[in-house]
Design an enzyme around this catalytic site. Structure first.
Site, PDB file in Angstrom:
ATOM      1  N   HIS B 145       0.836  -1.197   0.000  1.00  0.00           N
ATOM      2  CA  HIS B 145       0.000   0.000   0.000  1.00  0.00           C
ATOM      3  C   HIS B 145       0.879   1.259   0.000  1.00  0.00           C
ATOM      4  O   HIS B 145       0.669   2.178  -0.782  1.00  0.00           O
ATOM      5  CB  HIS B 145      -0.916  -0.032   1.230  1.00  0.00           C
ATOM      6  CG  HIS B 145      -1.729   1.205   1.444  1.00  0.00           C
ATOM      7  ND1 HIS B 145      -3.061   1.286   1.114  1.00  0.00           N
ATOM      8  CD2 HIS B 145      -1.396   2.406   1.955  1.00  0.00           C
ATOM      9  CE1 HIS B 145      -3.506   2.498   1.415  1.00  0.00           C
ATOM     10  NE2 HIS B 145      -2.520   3.197   1.937  1.00  0.00           N
ATOM     11  N   GLU B 146       1.878   1.263   0.874  1.00  0.00           N
ATOM     12  CA  GLU B 146       2.745   2.451   0.976  1.00  0.00           C
ATOM     13  C   GLU B 146       3.552   2.648  -0.304  1.00  0.00           C
ATOM     14  O   GLU B 146       3.713   3.770  -0.778  1.00  0.00           O
ATOM     15  CB  GLU B 146       3.689   2.314   2.170  1.00  0.00           C
ATOM     16  CG  GLU B 146       2.991   2.237   3.525  1.00  0.00           C
ATOM     17  CD  GLU B 146       2.007   3.358   3.740  1.00  0.00           C
ATOM     18  OE1 GLU B 146       2.159   4.432   3.136  1.00  0.00           O
ATOM     19  OE2 GLU B 146       1.043   3.158   4.503  1.00  0.00           O
TER      20      GLU B 146
END
Lengths: 185, 409
Positions: B145-146
């Site tokens: 996600h990051e």
């Protein structure tokens, strides 16, 4: 005069488009090379880790000569593989052999307690993951490249300058199916 | 993804301009209020200088500021090998040009964020609480996600928003306090100001109150779409949406609040660290979409590509798509892969099943902070590792498990 200008303008547009498509093809080809380099780095890393693993495991796994030999042989097969499809086949063979080794290692509590083995195991499984993620990205890049090379109008320019579609790195079915064979008894 | 990247650039620019205008108006009002009539332009000048400094700082040092503010420590591979490996794996999956720097925040609340101006200089930070709770698959989802934020160039925009909105909040607070304490006195000295001074005072107060709200609105410009897109990216990178889904659930279930989070840094985290459940307003103005919804979309995915995310999103929310068209066009059509629950198989994420990987992660982060805190580690032959605090007085320590006595040199 006006006709001449229009023709000139048209020529500029066509040449510009030509240059644009050519450059994007070159860019894509470089991306594919770069993506393959990433896969290659990880494959080499795994190759280099294996002797270390064998050294660690040897002292514990006395009854697994076959499994250990399979890994050594699979590793040797990689050095022998010439073409890229051969290499890909050899690499997936090694993945399968390693998978079996780690599966049988479950039966050796002493080995599982060894700090050295645990960190090697993490290193190798992570490298295995890295290979598959780098492969995933490589295949994605190859797909972008191949779409451009094979679809109209890119295929015209690709044909003129001899841009070839690249090969995907696909794990052979056989190796994937073979992997998990754990016996509990 | 190019439209997303272009949109982020455009929004970054608009954000910088909007902050400049807001700061100038604030500067004018404060100038008139504190300096007496006619000194508004000086206030504007000060505001312009402040704006320039803030923008330059966020451009060149913004990520460092963010990391420092959140109390993050940089880690090396030897410190936290599993975390490091996971970041490296996701870097390869995302095809980023360089692996981001890895930071850890010593905080029991599980959370994570990414920052940096360009993918080449990006950094990811995770809290120790996150590492203690998640297994390898879940961590992969969070890191995916990051790294999705990094690849989609969300980080630059969030950086500007964070630093600039933070500046507005601080200025407004300073202004308001100045008014309560110093402002009144200086005005009574110059009683000649009359009506217009009163009006400007009112404007200044209103502005000082509104500015933080405006800063919050700027944040909403950083739409929730970005979070969905980063979730989708994580699913595509890992090909295992369940990992992120169960990580989100674990994060949401944790009662701890992040100590270092402020309103300025909140939108950067994977889950809003300041969220207050059950408030209508909170829902309407939230910087993050509700977790239950994100989990539902992830679990509904039939494949591991952007198109499946799009379809699942449509089914779960009834809303139209969140994925930009260019991402859908380049889709790989990849299938899902099994998690490490079926452990032992070659290529599965964790060598030793989710349970064991969670223990390993927790142990590594604990060891890291023990070392950082100056604790000395003495391995005992029984397998226990004694952790000796730096202010330990005695020369000998007894192993709590087997009773063996060790020398503390």
């Amino acid at each position: 005069m006006i006709v001449l200008l229009i023709l000139l303008g048209l020529l500029v547009v066509i040449v510009g488009w030509f240059v644009g498509v050519y450059n994007s093809l070159v860019g894509l080809r470089n991306q594919v090379k770069e993506a393959w380099a990433q896969v290659d780095v990880q494959l080499k890393r795994r190759f280099d880790l294996i002797p270390n693993l064998m050294e660690t495991v040897k002292g514990y796994m006395h009854h697994e000569r076959e499994t250990l030999e399979a890994v050594t042989q699979a590793r040797a097969a990689i050095s022998g593989a010439g073409s890229i499809p051969d290499r890909i086949k050899a690499e997936s063979g090694l993945s399968a052999a390693l998978g079996r080794l780690f599966a049988v290692s479950e039966a050796y509590p002493d080995l599982k307690a060894s700090q050295n083995f645990l960190s090697l195991q993490e290193e190798l499984t992570s490298t295995e993951n890295k290979i598959s993620f780098a492969r995933q990205f490589y295949n994605q890049t190859v797909m972008n490249m191949n779409n451009k090379v094979q679809m109209f109008p890119g295929n015209i320019i690709a044909g003129m300058f001899n841009f070839q579609p690249e090969t995907y790195f696909e794990v052979t079915e056989e190796a994937e199916r073979e992997a998990p064979k754990v016996k509990f008894d | 993804m190019w439209e997303q990247i272009a949109a982020n650039r455009r929004k970054s620019f608009m954000l910088v301009v909007a902050t400049a205008l807001l700061l100038m108006v604030l500067g004018y009002a404060f100038g008139e209020y504190f300096g007496g009539r006619g000194s508004g332009p000086y206030g504007v000048a000060v505001a312009v200088v402040v704006w320039l400094v803030m923008t330059l700082v966020s451009w060149f040092q913004g990520d460092q500021v963010m990391l420092a503010v959140s109390g993050a420590h940089k880690v090396k591979k030897e410190d936290l090998p599993v975390l490091f490996n996971v970041v490296e794996e996701m870097t390869l999956a995302a095809g980023l040009p360089k692996m981001p720097d890895v930071y850890v925040i010593d905080d029991p609340a599980p959370n994570a964020f990414a920052t940096g101006r360009r993918p080449e200089t990006a950094a990811v930070a995770v809290t120790s609480g996150l590492l203690r709770r998640l297994n390898r698959d879940e961590l992969q989802g969070v890191i995916g996600h990051e790294l999705g934020h990094i690849r989609n160039r969300d980080i630059q925009l969030m950086l500007f928003a964070g630093v600039l909105a933070g500046a507005i909040v601080i200025l407004a607070e300073v202004g308001l306090r100045g008014m309560w304490f110093g402002g009144g006195r200086s005005r009574s000295r110059r009683s000649g100001g009359g009506d217009s001074a009163g009006i400007i005072a009112v404007i200044a107060i209103v502005l000082a109150i509104l500015a933080p709200l405006l800063a919050r609105l700027i944040y909403l410009a950083i739409s929730r779409k970005r979070e969905y897109l980063a979730d989708a990216s994580a699913a595509v990178f890992t090909r295992y949406p369940e990992g992120l889904a169960s990580a989100l659930e674990k994060i949401a279930a944790s009662p701890q609040k992040l100590a270092h989070a402020t309103r300025a840094t909140a939108p950067m985290y994977i889950v809003n660290p300041l969220a207050e459940a059950g408030k209508m307003m909170a829902r309407a103005t939230a910087t993050h979409p509700p977790i239950a919804e994100r989990v539902k979309v992830l679990r509904g995915m039939g494949g591991a590509d952007f198109r499946s995310y799009q379809e699942s999103f449509h089914q779960a929310t009834g809303k139209k798509g969140v994925i930009p068209a260019s991402a859908l066009k380049d889709d790989g059509g990849a299938g899902l892969r099994p998690g490490s629950a079926g452990a032992g198989a070659a290529g599965s994420a964790a060598a030793a099943g989710p349970r064991a990987s969670q223990r390993t992660l927790a142990r590594q982060v604990d060891d890291f902070f023990y070392r950082k805190g100056g604790y000395k580690q003495i391995p005992c032959s029984c397998g226990t590792v004694l952790k000796i605090p730096p202010d330990f007085k005695s020369h000998q320590a007894v192993c709590p498990r087997c009773g063996k006595v060790h020398d503390v040199a």
